[in-house]
Write a protein that holds these residues in place. Structure first.
Motif, PDB file in Angstrom:
ATOM      1  N   GLY A   4     -18.809  -4.538  -8.529  1.00  0.00           N
ATOM      2  CA  GLY A   4     -18.710  -3.524  -7.363  1.00  0.00           C
ATOM      3  C   GLY A   4     -17.854  -3.772  -6.108  1.00  0.00           C
ATOM      4  N   LEU A   5     -17.550  -5.084  -5.844  1.00  0.00           N
ATOM      5  CA  LEU A   5     -16.743  -5.397  -4.656  1.00  0.00           C
ATOM      6  C   LEU A   5     -15.267  -5.143  -5.027  1.00  0.00           C
ATOM      7  CD1 LEU A   5     -18.232  -8.732  -3.438  1.00  0.00           C
ATOM      8  CD2 LEU A   5     -18.533  -6.406  -2.695  1.00  0.00           C
ATOM      9  N   ASP A   6     -14.613  -5.089  -6.381  1.00  0.00           N
ATOM     10  CA  ASP A   6     -13.442  -4.592  -6.601  1.00  0.00           C
ATOM     11  C   ASP A   6     -13.365  -3.068  -6.593  1.00  0.00           C
ATOM     12  OD1 ASP A   6     -13.039  -7.108  -7.754  1.00  0.00           O
ATOM     13  OD2 ASP A   6     -13.124  -6.294 -10.101  1.00  0.00           O
ATOM     14  N   VAL A   7     -14.427  -2.390  -6.537  1.00  0.00           N
ATOM     15  CA  VAL A   7     -14.275  -0.894  -6.217  1.00  0.00           C
ATOM     16  C   VAL A   7     -13.995  -0.713  -4.839  1.00  0.00           C
ATOM     17  CG1 VAL A   7     -15.515   1.339  -6.167  1.00  0.00           C
ATOM     18  CG2 VAL A   7     -15.585  -0.034  -8.284  1.00  0.00           C
ATOM     19  N   ILE A   8     -14.681  -1.633  -3.942  1.00  0.00           N
ATOM     20  CA  ILE A   8     -14.625  -1.500  -2.539  1.00  0.00           C
ATOM     21  C   ILE A   8     -13.059  -1.776  -2.167  1.00  0.00           C
ATOM     22  CG2 ILE A   8     -15.301  -2.517  -0.292  1.00  0.00           C
ATOM     23  CD1 ILE A   8     -18.313  -2.330  -1.501  1.00  0.00           C
ATOM     24  N   VAL A   9     -12.488  -2.786  -2.314  1.00  0.00           N
ATOM     25  CA  VAL A   9     -11.186  -3.626  -2.096  1.00  0.00           C
ATOM     26  C   VAL A   9     -10.244  -2.471  -2.705  1.00  0.00           C
ATOM     27  CG1 VAL A   9      -9.495  -5.122  -2.759  1.00  0.00           C
ATOM     28  CG2 VAL A   9     -11.732  -5.887  -2.441  1.00  0.00           C
ATOM     29  N   GLU A  10     -10.310  -1.794  -3.951  1.00  0.00           N
ATOM     30  CA  GLU A  10      -9.433  -0.752  -4.329  1.00  0.00           C
ATOM     31  C   GLU A  10      -9.623   0.539  -3.449  1.00  0.00           C
ATOM     32  OE1 GLU A  10     -10.746  -0.535  -8.559  1.00  0.00           O
ATOM     33  OE2 GLU A  10      -9.988  -2.791  -8.911  1.00  0.00           O
ATOM     34  N   THR A  11     -10.534   0.734  -3.227  1.00  0.00           N
ATOM     35  CA  THR A  11     -10.744   1.981  -2.303  1.00  0.00           C
ATOM     36  C   THR A  11     -10.088   1.647  -0.908  1.00  0.00           C
ATOM     37  OG1 THR A  11     -12.904   2.444  -3.366  1.00  0.00           O
ATOM     38  CG2 THR A  11     -12.410   3.602  -1.282  1.00  0.00           C
ATOM     39  N   VAL A  12     -10.271   0.580  -0.262  1.00  0.00           N
ATOM     40  CA  VAL A  12      -9.524   0.186   0.973  1.00  0.00           C
ATOM     41  C   VAL A  12      -8.199   0.194   0.680  1.00  0.00           C
ATOM     42  CG1 VAL A  12      -9.131  -1.570   2.659  1.00  0.00           C
ATOM     43  CG2 VAL A  12     -11.464  -0.944   1.948  1.00  0.00           C
ATOM     44  N   ALA A  13      -7.571  -0.278  -0.447  1.00  0.00           N
ATOM     45  CA  ALA A  13      -6.143  -0.219  -0.670  1.00  0.00           C
ATOM     46  C   ALA A  13      -5.550   0.773  -0.913  1.00  0.00           C
ATOM     47  CB  ALA A  13      -5.877  -1.158  -1.885  1.00  0.00           C
ATOM     48  N   ALA A  14      -6.363   1.881  -1.543  1.00  0.00           N
ATOM     49  CA  ALA A  14      -5.790   3.183  -1.826  1.00  0.00           C
ATOM     50  C   ALA A  14      -6.052   3.953  -0.666  1.00  0.00           C
ATOM     51  CB  ALA A  14      -6.831   4.056  -3.040  1.00  0.00           C
ATOM     52  N   SER A  15      -6.799   4.012   0.191  1.00  0.00           N
ATOM     53  CA  SER A  15      -7.026   4.620   1.587  1.00  0.00           C
ATOM     54  C   SER A  15      -5.912   4.230   2.599  1.00  0.00           C
ATOM     55  CB  SER A  15      -8.294   4.613   2.190  1.00  0.00           C
ATOM     56  OG  SER A  15      -8.746   3.315   2.483  1.00  0.00           O
ATOM     57  N   ALA A  16      -5.646   2.738   2.629  1.00  0.00           N
ATOM     58  CA  ALA A  16      -4.485   2.331   3.376  1.00  0.00           C
ATOM     59  C   ALA A  16      -3.349   2.799   2.914  1.00  0.00           C
ATOM     60  CB  ALA A  16      -4.322   0.744   3.441  1.00  0.00           C
ATOM     61  N   ALA A  17      -2.986   2.994   1.764  1.00  0.00           N
ATOM     62  CA  ALA A  17      -1.910   3.365   1.171  1.00  0.00           C
ATOM     63  C   ALA A  17      -1.442   5.020   1.554  1.00  0.00           C
ATOM     64  CB  ALA A  17      -1.401   3.325  -0.339  1.00  0.00           C
ATOM     65  N   THR A  18      -2.612   5.714   1.611  1.00  0.00           N
ATOM     66  CA  THR A  18      -2.384   7.175   2.017  1.00  0.00           C
ATOM     67  C   THR A  18      -2.554   7.339   3.262  1.00  0.00           C
ATOM     68  OG1 THR A  18      -4.676   7.435   1.390  1.00  0.00           O
ATOM     69  CG2 THR A  18      -3.391   7.582  -0.439  1.00  0.00           C
ATOM     70  N   GLY A  19      -3.017   6.633   4.278  1.00  0.00           N
ATOM     71  CA  GLY A  19      -3.388   6.753   5.562  1.00  0.00           C
ATOM     72  C   GLY A  19      -4.755   6.982   5.984  1.00  0.00           C
ATOM     73  N   ARG A  20      -5.311   7.138   5.184  1.00  0.00           N
ATOM     74  CA  ARG A  20      -6.945   7.797   5.230  1.00  0.00           C
ATOM     75  C   ARG A  20      -7.710   6.448   5.918  1.00  0.00           C
ATOM     76  NH1 ARG A  20      -8.995   8.601   0.512  1.00  0.00           N
ATOM     77  NH2 ARG A  20     -10.960   8.936   1.339  1.00  0.00           N
ATOM     78  N   TRP A  21      -7.357   5.354   5.822  1.00  0.00           N
ATOM     79  CA  TRP A  21      -7.779   4.105   5.988  1.00  0.00           C
ATOM     80  C   TRP A  21      -8.041   4.267   7.594  1.00  0.00           C
ATOM     81  CZ3 TRP A  21     -11.227   0.245   5.341  1.00  0.00           C
ATOM     82  CH2 TRP A  21     -10.961  -0.727   6.138  1.00  0.00           C
ATOM     83  N   ALA A  22      -6.816   4.632   8.234  1.00  0.00           N
ATOM     84  CA  ALA A  22      -7.089   4.899   9.845  1.00  0.00           C
ATOM     85  C   ALA A  22      -8.254   5.848  10.271  1.00  0.00           C
ATOM     86  CB  ALA A  22      -5.645   5.671  10.286  1.00  0.00           C
ATOM     87  N   ARG A  23      -9.013   6.523   9.346  1.00  0.00           N
ATOM     88  CA  ARG A  23      -9.884   7.370   9.946  1.00  0.00           C
ATOM     89  C   ARG A  23     -11.252   6.669   9.868  1.00  0.00           C
ATOM     90  NH1 ARG A  23      -9.305  12.459  11.699  1.00  0.00           N
ATOM     91  NH2 ARG A  23      -7.309  13.502  11.633  1.00  0.00           N
ATOM     92  N   LEU A  24     -11.247   5.424   9.289  1.00  0.00           N
ATOM     93  CA  LEU A  24     -12.555   4.762   9.279  1.00  0.00           C
ATOM     94  C   LEU A  24     -12.476   3.892  10.626  1.00  0.00           C
ATOM     95  CD1 LEU A  24     -15.079   4.229   7.507  1.00  0.00           C
ATOM     96  CD2 LEU A  24     -13.959   2.679   6.304  1.00  0.00           C
TER      97      LEU A  24
END
Length: 194
Positions: free
Chosen positions: A130-150
Protein backbone atom coordinates in the motif's frame (compact mmCIF):
# COMPACT_ATOMS: atom_id res chain seq x y z
CA UNK A 1 -6.76 -0.94 -6.05
CA UNK A 2 -5.59 2.58 -6.71
CA UNK A 3 -3.41 3.34 -9.70
CA UNK A 4 -0.39 5.58 -9.93
CA UNK A 5 -1.46 9.16 -10.36
CA UNK A 6 -4.21 9.23 -7.72
CA UNK A 7 -3.20 12.38 -5.83
CA UNK A 8 -6.45 12.23 -3.84
CA UNK A 9 -5.10 9.08 -2.21
CA UNK A 10 -1.83 10.84 -1.35
CA UNK A 11 -3.80 13.80 0.03
CA UNK A 12 -5.82 11.45 2.27
CA UNK A 13 -2.61 9.76 3.43
CA UNK A 14 -1.05 13.12 4.31
CA UNK A 15 -4.20 14.10 6.22
CA UNK A 16 -3.91 11.09 8.52
CA UNK A 17 -2.01 13.70 10.51
CA UNK A 18 -4.55 16.40 11.29
CA UNK A 19 -2.76 19.43 12.71
CA UNK A 20 -5.77 21.74 12.65
CA UNK A 21 -6.02 23.56 15.97
CA UNK A 22 -8.42 26.46 15.58
CA UNK A 23 -11.86 27.45 16.75
CA UNK A 24 -14.68 27.90 14.26
CA UNK A 25 -18.21 28.92 15.20
CA UNK A 26 -17.30 28.42 18.85
CA UNK A 27 -16.19 24.85 18.27
CA UNK A 28 -12.55 23.95 18.80
CA UNK A 29 -10.94 21.60 16.31
CA UNK A 30 -8.55 19.18 17.98
CA UNK A 31 -5.46 17.90 16.20
CA UNK A 32 -5.24 14.11 15.75
CA UNK A 33 -3.07 11.39 14.24
CA UNK A 34 -4.75 8.38 12.60
CA UNK A 35 -1.54 6.35 12.39
CA UNK A 36 -0.78 5.72 16.04
CA UNK A 37 -0.81 1.91 15.96
CA UNK A 38 -0.26 -1.02 13.65
CA UNK A 39 -4.00 -1.73 13.79
CA UNK A 40 -4.77 1.85 12.73
CA UNK A 41 -2.36 1.62 9.78
CA UNK A 42 -3.86 -1.71 8.72
CA UNK A 43 -7.38 -0.27 8.95
CA UNK A 44 -6.39 2.81 6.92
CA UNK A 45 -4.73 0.72 4.20
CA UNK A 46 -7.74 -1.62 4.04
CA UNK A 47 -10.22 1.28 3.94
CA UNK A 48 -8.34 2.65 0.90
CA UNK A 49 -8.09 -0.72 -0.88
CA UNK A 50 -4.33 -0.83 -0.33
CA UNK A 51 -4.30 -3.99 1.78
CA UNK A 52 -6.44 -7.09 2.03
CA UNK A 53 -7.96 -8.50 5.21
CA UNK A 54 -5.15 -11.07 5.45
CA UNK A 55 -2.32 -8.55 5.11
CA UNK A 56 0.12 -8.92 7.99
CA UNK A 57 2.03 -5.80 8.95
CA UNK A 58 4.97 -5.42 11.32
CA UNK A 59 5.91 -2.61 13.72
CA UNK A 60 8.58 -1.39 11.27
CA UNK A 61 5.79 -0.89 8.70
CA UNK A 62 4.16 1.70 10.96
CA UNK A 63 7.53 3.46 11.29
CA UNK A 64 7.87 3.37 7.50
CA UNK A 65 4.40 4.86 6.99
CA UNK A 66 4.99 7.66 9.49
CA UNK A 67 8.43 8.42 7.99
CA UNK A 68 6.91 8.63 4.49
CA UNK A 69 4.10 10.89 5.66
CA UNK A 70 6.54 13.09 7.58
CA UNK A 71 8.89 13.44 4.60
CA UNK A 72 6.09 14.33 2.18
CA UNK A 73 4.50 16.82 4.58
CA UNK A 74 7.93 18.37 5.20
CA UNK A 75 8.46 18.82 1.45
CA UNK A 76 5.04 20.45 1.11
CA UNK A 77 5.67 22.52 4.22
CA UNK A 78 8.89 23.86 2.70
CA UNK A 79 6.93 24.93 -0.38
CA UNK A 80 4.17 26.61 1.61
CA UNK A 81 6.53 28.45 3.96
CA UNK A 82 8.07 30.33 1.07
CA UNK A 83 4.88 32.42 1.04
CA UNK A 84 4.99 35.82 2.78
CA UNK A 85 2.52 34.66 5.45
CA UNK A 86 5.23 32.78 7.32
CA UNK A 87 8.06 34.14 9.42
CA UNK A 88 11.46 34.41 7.72
CA UNK A 89 13.25 31.10 7.51
CA UNK A 90 16.77 30.29 8.53
CA UNK A 91 19.36 30.37 5.75
CA UNK A 92 19.23 27.35 3.46
CA UNK A 93 21.61 24.51 4.10
CA UNK A 94 24.43 24.00 1.66
CA UNK A 95 23.90 21.48 -1.14
CA UNK A 96 26.19 19.04 0.70
CA UNK A 97 23.89 18.97 3.74
CA UNK A 98 20.67 17.05 3.06
CA UNK A 99 17.49 18.38 4.63
CA UNK A 100 15.57 16.19 7.08
CA UNK A 101 13.02 15.53 4.33
CA UNK A 102 15.79 14.43 1.95
CA UNK A 103 17.13 12.06 4.60
CA UNK A 104 13.67 10.54 5.07
CA UNK A 105 12.92 10.37 1.34
CA UNK A 106 16.18 8.46 0.80
CA UNK A 107 14.42 5.54 2.51
CA UNK A 108 12.04 5.29 -0.46
CA UNK A 109 14.07 4.53 -3.59
CA UNK A 110 12.44 3.80 -6.93
CA UNK A 111 13.58 1.52 -9.70
CA UNK A 112 12.55 0.85 -13.27
CA UNK A 113 10.82 -2.48 -13.87
CA UNK A 114 9.52 -4.02 -17.09
CA UNK A 115 5.81 -3.52 -17.55
CA UNK A 116 4.70 -5.66 -20.49
CA UNK A 117 4.21 -5.23 -23.33
CA UNK A 118 7.56 -3.51 -23.88
CA UNK A 119 7.06 -0.72 -21.35
CA UNK A 120 8.71 0.42 -18.14
CA UNK A 121 7.26 1.69 -14.93
CA UNK A 122 8.60 3.09 -11.68
CA UNK A 123 8.36 0.71 -8.74
CA UNK A 124 8.88 1.34 -5.05
CA UNK A 125 9.96 -1.27 -2.53
CA UNK A 126 8.92 0.01 0.90
CA UNK A 127 8.04 -3.49 2.07
CA UNK A 128 4.36 -2.47 2.32
CA UNK A 129 2.44 -2.79 -0.93
CA UNK A 130 0.00 0.00 0.00
CA UNK A 131 2.84 2.39 0.71
CA UNK A 132 4.47 1.40 -2.58
CA UNK A 133 1.36 2.71 -4.35
CA UNK A 134 1.71 6.04 -2.54
CA UNK A 135 5.43 6.39 -3.33
CA UNK A 136 4.82 5.47 -6.99
CA UNK A 137 1.95 7.98 -7.19
CA UNK A 138 4.13 10.74 -5.76
CA UNK A 139 6.93 9.89 -8.22
CA UNK A 140 4.58 9.86 -11.20
CA UNK A 141 2.98 13.15 -10.18
CA UNK A 142 6.40 14.75 -9.58
CA UNK A 143 7.49 13.64 -13.06
CA UNK A 144 4.41 15.19 -14.68
CA UNK A 145 4.41 18.37 -12.58
CA UNK A 146 1.10 17.52 -10.90
CA UNK A 147 2.83 17.24 -7.51
CA UNK A 148 3.02 21.06 -7.43
CA UNK A 149 -0.78 21.09 -7.07
CA UNK A 150 -0.65 19.24 -3.75
CA UNK A 151 -0.11 21.71 -0.91
CA UNK A 152 -0.40 22.27 2.80
CA UNK A 153 -2.74 25.05 3.88
CA UNK A 154 -0.73 28.20 4.59
CA UNK A 155 -2.61 28.80 7.85
CA UNK A 156 -0.15 27.86 10.63
CA UNK A 157 -2.99 26.50 12.77
CA UNK A 158 -4.32 24.31 9.95
CA UNK A 159 -1.69 22.70 7.67
CA UNK A 160 -4.35 20.47 6.03
CA UNK A 161 -3.15 18.92 2.76
CA UNK A 162 -5.24 19.89 -0.25
CA UNK A 163 -5.24 19.53 -4.01
CA UNK A 164 -5.02 23.05 -5.47
CA UNK A 165 -7.54 23.19 -8.28
CA UNK A 166 -7.26 26.94 -8.84
CA UNK A 167 -6.62 27.97 -12.41
CA UNK A 168 -3.29 29.63 -11.58
CA UNK A 169 -2.12 26.94 -9.18
CA UNK A 170 -1.42 29.65 -6.60
CA UNK A 171 -3.96 28.53 -3.99
CA UNK A 172 -2.80 28.91 -0.41
CA UNK A 173 -5.76 27.79 1.67
CA UNK A 174 -7.44 24.43 2.04
CA UNK A 175 -10.67 26.41 2.15
CA UNK A 176 -11.05 30.07 1.30
CA UNK A 177 -14.27 30.13 3.34
CA UNK A 178 -12.49 28.91 6.47
CA UNK A 179 -8.74 29.50 6.50
CA UNK A 180 -8.63 32.23 3.88
CA UNK A 181 -11.32 34.25 5.62
CA UNK A 182 -9.71 33.73 9.03
CA UNK A 183 -6.45 35.08 7.60
CA UNK A 184 -8.19 38.06 5.99
CA UNK A 185 -10.05 38.85 9.22
CA UNK A 186 -6.86 38.58 11.28
CA UNK A 187 -4.97 40.83 8.83
CA UNK A 188 -7.81 43.38 8.86
CA UNK A 189 -7.84 43.49 12.66
CA UNK A 190 -4.06 43.93 12.78
CA UNK A 191 -4.22 46.84 10.30
CA UNK A 192 -7.04 48.50 12.28
CA UNK A 193 -5.23 48.17 15.62
CA UNK A 194 -1.83 49.22 14.28
Amino acid sequence: MHGAGDLDLVEQFLNTLDQRAFTRHGREHTAADELTSLEALTAWLQAHDLASADTALHPRDLDTAVALRTALRDVLGDASTSAPLQAPREPALSQADPTPAENLLARFPLRLVPDPPGRLRLAAATGVAGLDVIVETVAASAATGRWARLKLCAAPDCRWAFHDTSRSGAGRWCSMEICGNRHKTRSYRQRRSG
